[in-house]
Design an enzyme around this catalytic site. Structure first.
Site, PDB file in Angstrom:
ATOM      1  CB  SER A  43       2.677  -1.858  17.567  1.00  0.00           C
ATOM      2  OG  SER A  43       3.311  -0.647  17.797  1.00  0.00           O
ATOM      3  CB  SER A  61       7.186   0.729   3.545  1.00  0.00           C
ATOM      4  OG  SER A  61       6.715  -0.204   4.489  1.00  0.00           O
ATOM      5  N   GLY A 108       4.185  -1.585  10.796  1.00  0.00           N
ATOM      6  CA  GLY A 108       3.363  -1.941   9.641  1.00  0.00           C
ATOM      7  C   GLY A 108       4.241  -2.428   8.509  1.00  0.00           C
ATOM      8  CG  PHE A 155      -1.704  -1.279   1.357  1.00  0.00           C
ATOM      9  CD1 PHE A 155      -2.733  -1.561   0.470  1.00  0.00           C
ATOM     10  CD2 PHE A 155      -1.393  -2.200   2.341  1.00  0.00           C
ATOM     11  CE1 PHE A 155      -3.456  -2.749   0.574  1.00  0.00           C
ATOM     12  CE2 PHE A 155      -2.113  -3.387   2.458  1.00  0.00           C
ATOM     13  CZ  PHE A 155      -3.137  -3.663   1.574  1.00  0.00           C
ATOM     14  CG  HIS A 186      -4.364   3.335   9.099  1.00  0.00           C
ATOM     15  ND1 HIS A 186      -3.092   3.350   9.621  1.00  0.00           N
ATOM     16  CD2 HIS A 186      -4.216   3.362   7.754  1.00  0.00           C
ATOM     17  CE1 HIS A 186      -2.220   3.374   8.623  1.00  0.00           C
ATOM     18  NE2 HIS A 186      -2.874   3.374   7.484  1.00  0.00           N
ATOM     19  N   GLY A 215      -2.577  -8.631   9.742  1.00  0.00           N
ATOM     20  CA  GLY A 215      -3.361  -7.626   9.023  1.00  0.00           C
ATOM     21  C   GLY A 215      -4.167  -6.724   9.932  1.00  0.00           C
ATOM     22  CG  ASP A 249       1.990   2.379   6.488  1.00  0.00           C
ATOM     23  OD1 ASP A 249       0.824   2.807   6.532  1.00  0.00           O
ATOM     24  OD2 ASP A 249       2.472   1.808   5.489  1.00  0.00           O
ATOM     25  CG  HIS A 290       1.662   5.758   4.254  1.00  0.00           C
ATOM     26  ND1 HIS A 290       1.051   4.634   3.757  1.00  0.00           N
ATOM     27  CD2 HIS A 290       1.893   6.583   3.197  1.00  0.00           C
ATOM     28  CE1 HIS A 290       0.938   4.764   2.438  1.00  0.00           C
ATOM     29  NE2 HIS A 290       1.432   5.931   2.074  1.00  0.00           N
ATOM     30  CG  ASP A 291      -2.172   5.239   4.811  1.00  0.00           C
ATOM     31  OD1 ASP A 291      -2.320   5.290   3.580  1.00  0.00           O
ATOM     32  OD2 ASP A 291      -1.573   4.302   5.381  1.00  0.00           O
TER      33      ASP A 291
HETATM   34  N1  SAH Z   1       4.062  -0.473   5.184  1.00  0.00           N
HETATM   35  C1  SAH Z   1       3.334  -1.518   4.476  1.00  0.00           C
HETATM   36  C2  SAH Z   1       1.849  -1.473   4.724  1.00  0.00           C
HETATM   37  C3  SAH Z   1       1.434  -1.693   6.144  1.00  0.00           C
HETATM   38  S1  SAH Z   1      -0.273  -2.113   6.276  1.00  0.00           S
HETATM   39  C4  SAH Z   1       3.631  -1.455   2.972  1.00  0.00           C
HETATM   40  O1  SAH Z   1       4.505  -0.716   2.557  1.00  0.00           O
HETATM   41  O2  SAH Z   1       2.984  -2.148   2.192  1.00  0.00           O
HETATM   42  C5  SAH Z   1      -0.514  -2.067   8.011  1.00  0.00           C
HETATM   43  C6  SAH Z   1       0.102  -3.224   8.759  1.00  0.00           C
HETATM   44  O3  SAH Z   1       0.018  -2.926  10.148  1.00  0.00           O
HETATM   45  C7  SAH Z   1      -0.597  -4.577   8.574  1.00  0.00           C
HETATM   46  O4  SAH Z   1       0.310  -5.501   8.037  1.00  0.00           O
HETATM   47  C8  SAH Z   1      -1.035  -4.993   9.988  1.00  0.00           C
HETATM   48  O5  SAH Z   1      -0.859  -6.361  10.272  1.00  0.00           O
HETATM   49  C9  SAH Z   1      -0.126  -4.150  10.862  1.00  0.00           C
HETATM   50  N2  SAH Z   1      -0.664  -3.853  12.186  1.00  0.00           N
HETATM   51  C10 SAH Z   1      -1.859  -3.290  12.478  1.00  0.00           C
HETATM   52  N3  SAH Z   1      -2.002  -3.152  13.799  1.00  0.00           N
HETATM   53  C11 SAH Z   1      -0.864  -3.628  14.373  1.00  0.00           C
HETATM   54  C12 SAH Z   1      -0.408  -3.761  15.716  1.00  0.00           C
HETATM   55  N4  SAH Z   1      -1.157  -3.351  16.739  1.00  0.00           N
HETATM   56  N5  SAH Z   1       0.800  -4.310  15.938  1.00  0.00           N
HETATM   57  C13 SAH Z   1       1.571  -4.734  14.904  1.00  0.00           C
HETATM   58  N6  SAH Z   1       1.200  -4.626  13.607  1.00  0.00           N
HETATM   59  C14 SAH Z   1      -0.003  -4.085  13.338  1.00  0.00           C
HETATM   60 MG    MG Z   2      -0.125   2.956   4.639  1.00  0.00          MG
END
Ligand code: SAH
Ligand code: MG
Length: 210
Positions: free
Chosen positions: A124, A52, A46, A17, A144, A75, A141, A169-170
């Site tokens: 996280s 990324s 993320g 993304f 969200h 995810g 990232d 991001h976003d």
């Molecule tokens: N940076 C990536 C996109 C990240 S999408 C790229 O370049 O494509 C967001 C990611 O955050 C997902 O894979 C999801 O599993 C992760 N995520 C969401 N909440 C989270 C949390 N609390 N702890 C760890 N990872 C998390």
């Molecule tokens: Mg993003």
């Protein structure tokens, strides 16, 4: 073609993304930080399939920096079945859960970045509470949703060193374009007085710790 050009082209082919112009901005600002502070410790929240991480890794590799790429690999809400960003090919047939770790590992291996991009697998907030290393660069990232985005902001941004880079991001100031929490934590970073704006590229915001 240089190694870095190859990596940036490869990043463009990875599932994820991050539009190329935003990925290139991520790379450029990371490289700028790398030149000022080599051998840095960087972290992204993320990881997904590693897109990324390849952009960041391409910059880190030139400066002996390390990128921790953090994800529980199951995810976010919008990636689950029935939601906008669901991808059935990422479901683990054994337990029926989304699992992006194998794809992430293949990406980092194919990029030749296994000594530069290091995976941290877990929630996280759990990792943050046991991670004391100051960060030269932080890329947010992850989830969200309001709760997760604010938890990331509160747990991780204090670890960024003065002069260090925070990228989010976003970030969508217009509510019609996307969810609020990334924009809200971006505003909070500015209002804290600890961060100043450096650049914008699409939905990517780049800030620096004062
Ligand atoms: N940076 C990536 C996109 C990240 S999408 C790229 O370049 O494509 C967001 C990611 O955050 C997902 O894979 C999801 O599993 C992760 N995520 C969401 N909440 C989270 C949390 N609390 N702890 C760890 N990872 C998390
Ligand atoms: Mg993003």
């Amino acid at each position: 073609m240089s190694r870095q050009d190859d990596l940036l082209d490869f990043a463009d082919t990875v599932k994820g993304f991050m539009p190329r112009d935003e990925g290139l901005a991520l790379y450029r600002h990371a490289l700028d930080r790398a030149e000022r502070a080599p051998e840095g410790t960087w972290l992204e929240i993320g990881a997904w399939c590693g897109k990324s991480a390849v952009y960041l890794g391409a910059a880190a590799e030139q400066s002996a920096s390390v990128v921790y790429s953090l994800d529980h690999h199951h995810g976010s809400e919008e990636n689950q079945e029935g939601w906008e960003h669901f991808d059935a090919t990422l479901v683990d047939p054994v337990d029926g859960r989304l699992n992006t770790l194998p794809a992430w590992q293949r990406t980092i291996a194919e990029a030749g970045l296994e000594s530069t991009v290091v995976g941290l697998v877990g929630p996280s907030s759990v990792v943050a509470s046991h991670f004391d290393q100051p960060l030269d660069l932080l890329f947010i990232d992850g989830g969200h949703g309001a709760e997760v985005a604010w938890a990331d902001y509160e747990a991780w941004t204090p670890k960024v060193v003065p002069g260090g880079i925070l990228m989010i991001h976003d970030v969508f100031p217009d509510p019609g374009e996307g969810g609020r929490p990334p924009y809200e934590i971006y505003l909070a970073a500015l209002e804290s007085g600890h961060f100043v704006d450096v650049a914008v590229e699409g939905s990517l915001r780049v800030l620096r710790r004062v």
